[in-house]
Design a protein around this motif. Structure first.
Motif, mmCIF file in Angstrom:
data_model
loop_
_atom_site.group_PDB
_atom_site.id
_atom_site.type_symbol
_atom_site.label_atom_id
_atom_site.label_comp_id
_atom_site.label_asym_id
_atom_site.label_seq_id
_atom_site.Cartn_x
_atom_site.Cartn_y
_atom_site.Cartn_z
ATOM 1 N N LYS A 138 0.843 -1.209 0.000
ATOM 2 C CA LYS A 138 0.000 0.000 0.000
ATOM 3 C C LYS A 138 0.871 1.249 0.000
ATOM 4 O O LYS A 138 0.578 2.229 -0.705
ATOM 5 N N GLN A 172 -9.174 -4.301 -1.612
ATOM 6 C CA GLN A 172 -8.376 -3.713 -2.687
ATOM 7 C C GLN A 172 -6.883 -3.836 -2.416
ATOM 8 O O GLN A 172 -6.064 -3.668 -3.325
ATOM 9 N N TYR A 173 -6.503 -4.143 -1.174
ATOM 10 C CA TYR A 173 -5.085 -4.305 -0.830
ATOM 11 C C TYR A 173 -4.690 -5.771 -0.640
ATOM 12 O O TYR A 173 -3.593 -6.064 -0.174
ATOM 13 N N ALA A 233 -14.336 0.156 -2.573
ATOM 14 C CA ALA A 233 -13.492 -1.037 -2.517
ATOM 15 C C ALA A 233 -13.904 -2.042 -3.579
ATOM 16 O O ALA A 233 -13.064 -2.657 -4.248
ATOM 17 N N HIS A 234 -15.225 -2.230 -3.753
ATOM 18 C CA HIS A 234 -15.713 -3.157 -4.774
ATOM 19 C C HIS A 234 -15.307 -2.685 -6.164
ATOM 20 O O HIS A 234 -14.882 -3.481 -7.012
ATOM 21 N N HIS A 235 -15.417 -1.394 -6.404
ATOM 22 C CA HIS A 235 -15.033 -0.846 -7.704
ATOM 23 C C HIS A 235 -13.544 -1.080 -7.972
ATOM 24 O O HIS A 235 -13.164 -1.504 -9.074
ATOM 25 N N ALA A 236 -12.713 -0.804 -6.982
ATOM 26 C CA ALA A 236 -11.267 -0.990 -7.154
ATOM 27 C C ALA A 236 -10.934 -2.447 -7.415
ATOM 28 O O ALA A 236 -10.096 -2.774 -8.261
ATOM 29 N N LEU A 237 -11.604 -3.358 -6.694
ATOM 30 C CA LEU A 237 -11.341 -4.789 -6.854
ATOM 31 C C LEU A 237 -11.742 -5.258 -8.249
ATOM 32 O O LEU A 237 -11.015 -6.019 -8.901
ATOM 33 N N ARG A 239 -11.995 -3.416 -10.977
ATOM 34 C CA ARG A 239 -11.087 -2.819 -11.945
ATOM 35 C C ARG A 239 -9.760 -3.562 -11.992
ATOM 36 O O ARG A 239 -9.208 -3.818 -13.059
ATOM 37 N N GLN A 240 -9.249 -3.912 -10.803
ATOM 38 C CA GLN A 240 -7.998 -4.654 -10.756
ATOM 39 C C GLN A 240 -8.134 -6.005 -11.443
ATOM 40 O O GLN A 240 -7.224 -6.448 -12.151
#
Length: 435
Positions: A138, A172-173, A233-237, A239-240
């Motif tokens: 992070k 996300q991390y 967090a859901h969006h970042a996950l 996207r990743q």
């Protein structure tokens, strides 16, 4: 001048879904340029030993004592510093290694011990502490590369998933996990791969691109009017996950690009091939990579300790030494810190099954590479290995030292959902071990 592969610029220019193979042809040259760039960032590689390795048969030998066992010690490239006979290749690189021989913890249970060592905190209370890999990645990640910030290769996390996860930092991390199948009678090399990174059958790249463009538009409007952390967090996950399906990302994980002789040098097993993959990922500026050695609790040698340790040590020696040599040859070792450890050590006394049992009282770990003053052993245990006689070290001190070596303040505080500040590491860096 080289500029890092920028995630935001690429997604903006191509959309998240211009996922053609045209990118793959220039990804490797960019990785090469990244390695020599003067502004290159810090990296960390954790070599995790499932089950708790025996310090007495690896880096803190007790020759001539009844507790010493059958494994002999050998000299290294550093006068006075001696390792196990099964570390002949690592012995040549001893000037890069700092052995801590006086680590002491209080947890002799695998699950609790792993949690303490990997997070720096005892598993108690209502705070879900993140694993050190999550906390460090992070801080080290600048968000401008398309590869994940933390990759965990063949982890054995079933016994205590909380010790391997992001805790209160959020999903996300969490690490991107690379699964693996060990060598057997049907394959020459262990098979490492990212699962589920192919588009569904019948979906073309053009269709995939259009779908991702639609998702971005809908998701953007949805999130614009909602500020909940769980939605972000859901969006970042998501996207990743989509980024992991890009061909240039898949290429980074493809060990078939490596010459056969290179793969052989690392070793055919999961650990050796994992170390090779770690080198490829560090070349591409991934901040944190973890490689596990052994299926299940491989180092849990309650019986037949010496044969098991010999086999595991030889696998460790090949993978670890090759990793350091190649990082050095590419100018990457100075910016990459390596840490070797398990959840605790093993009893110096040999049990009736020619094994060693759990022993958190006095054991060893190793730091190496960038930011570390190698060529030394720090701390000392007694002649029989049962107690610490010089410079006792807590796990918080080890993690604080690691933080300093990679340029991250161990005192940086992450904030829990209940607004409680939590330091990355509770301890003091060992200044004698820092370059």
């Amino acid at each position: 001048m080289f500029q890092p592969i920028d995630r935001r610029q690429m997604l903006g220019a191509l959309g998240l879904g211009a996922l053609g193979t045209s990118c793959a042809s220039w990804f490797a040259p960019l990785a090469t340029a990244a390695a020599s760039h003067p502004g290159r960032r810090r990296h960390c590689i954790l070599l995790w030993m499932n089950g708790g390795p025996s310090q007495t048969d690896t880096f803190d030998m007790k020759p001539g004592h009844a507790n010493g066992g059958s494994i002999k010690e050998i000299p290294t490239s550093v006068p006075g510093l001696r390792f196990s006979e099964h570390f002949s290749r690592l012995a040549e690189q001893a000037d890069q290694l700092a052995v801590i021989r006086s680590l002491t913890t209080k947890e002799g249970d695998h699950a609790r011990g792993a949690h303490v060592v990997r997070t720096g905190y005892t598993p108690q209370g209502d705070v879900a502490h993140p694993a050190m890999g999550c906390s460090l990645s992070k801080q080290l990640d600048h968000g401008d590369t398309i590869l994940p910030a933390y990759v965990s290769i063949a982890p054995q996390s079933q016994l205590n998933p909380a010790a391997f996860g992001p805790g209160f930092l959020g999903p996300q991390y969490a690490p991107a996990v690379v699964g693996g199948q060990p060598t057997d009678g049907t394959r020459e090399m262990a098979d490492l791969r990212l699962e589920n990174v192919e588009w569904a059958q019948g979906v073309s790249e053009r269709q995939a691109a259009r779908r991702m463009e639609m998702w971005r538009a809908l998701e953007g409007r949805f999130l614009a009017s909602r500020q909940q952390n769980s939605l972000a967090a859901h969006h970042a996950l998501y996207r990743q996950a989509a980024e992991m399906m890009r061909p240039e990302v898949r290429q980074a994980f493809d060990l078939k690009e490596e010459p056969r002789q290179v793969r052989e040098r690392y070793g055919r097993g999961l650990f050796g091939q994992g170390c090779l993959l770690a080198r490829r990922l560090v070349e591409r500026d991934v901040p944190f990579v973890e490689v596990a050695l052994g299926q299940g609790l491989a180092w849990d040698t309650h019986a037949d300790n010496f044969q098991q340790v010999a086999r595991l040590s030889e696998e460790l020696d090949a993978g670890w030494s090759s990793l350091m040599i190649e990082l050095s040859n590419r100018g990457l070792l100075e910016s990459t810190t390596i840490v070797w450890m398990g959840e605790f050590g093993r009893t110096p006394m040999i049990n009736s099954n020619a094994g060693r049992d759990h022993f958190p009282n006095a054991w060893s770990c190793v730091l190496a590479g960038g930011g570390i003053a190698g060529g030394q052993a720090y701390g000392r245990t007694s002649e029989d290995g049962m107690k610490i006689e010089e410079n006792p070290v807590q796990i918080g001190d080890v993690l604080a030292t690691l933080c300093e070596a990679v340029g991250v303040s161990p005192y940086h505080e992450n904030i829990t959902p209940s607004n409680r500040p939590v330091k990355i590491a509770e301890g003091s860096a060992i200044t004698e071990l820092l370059a």
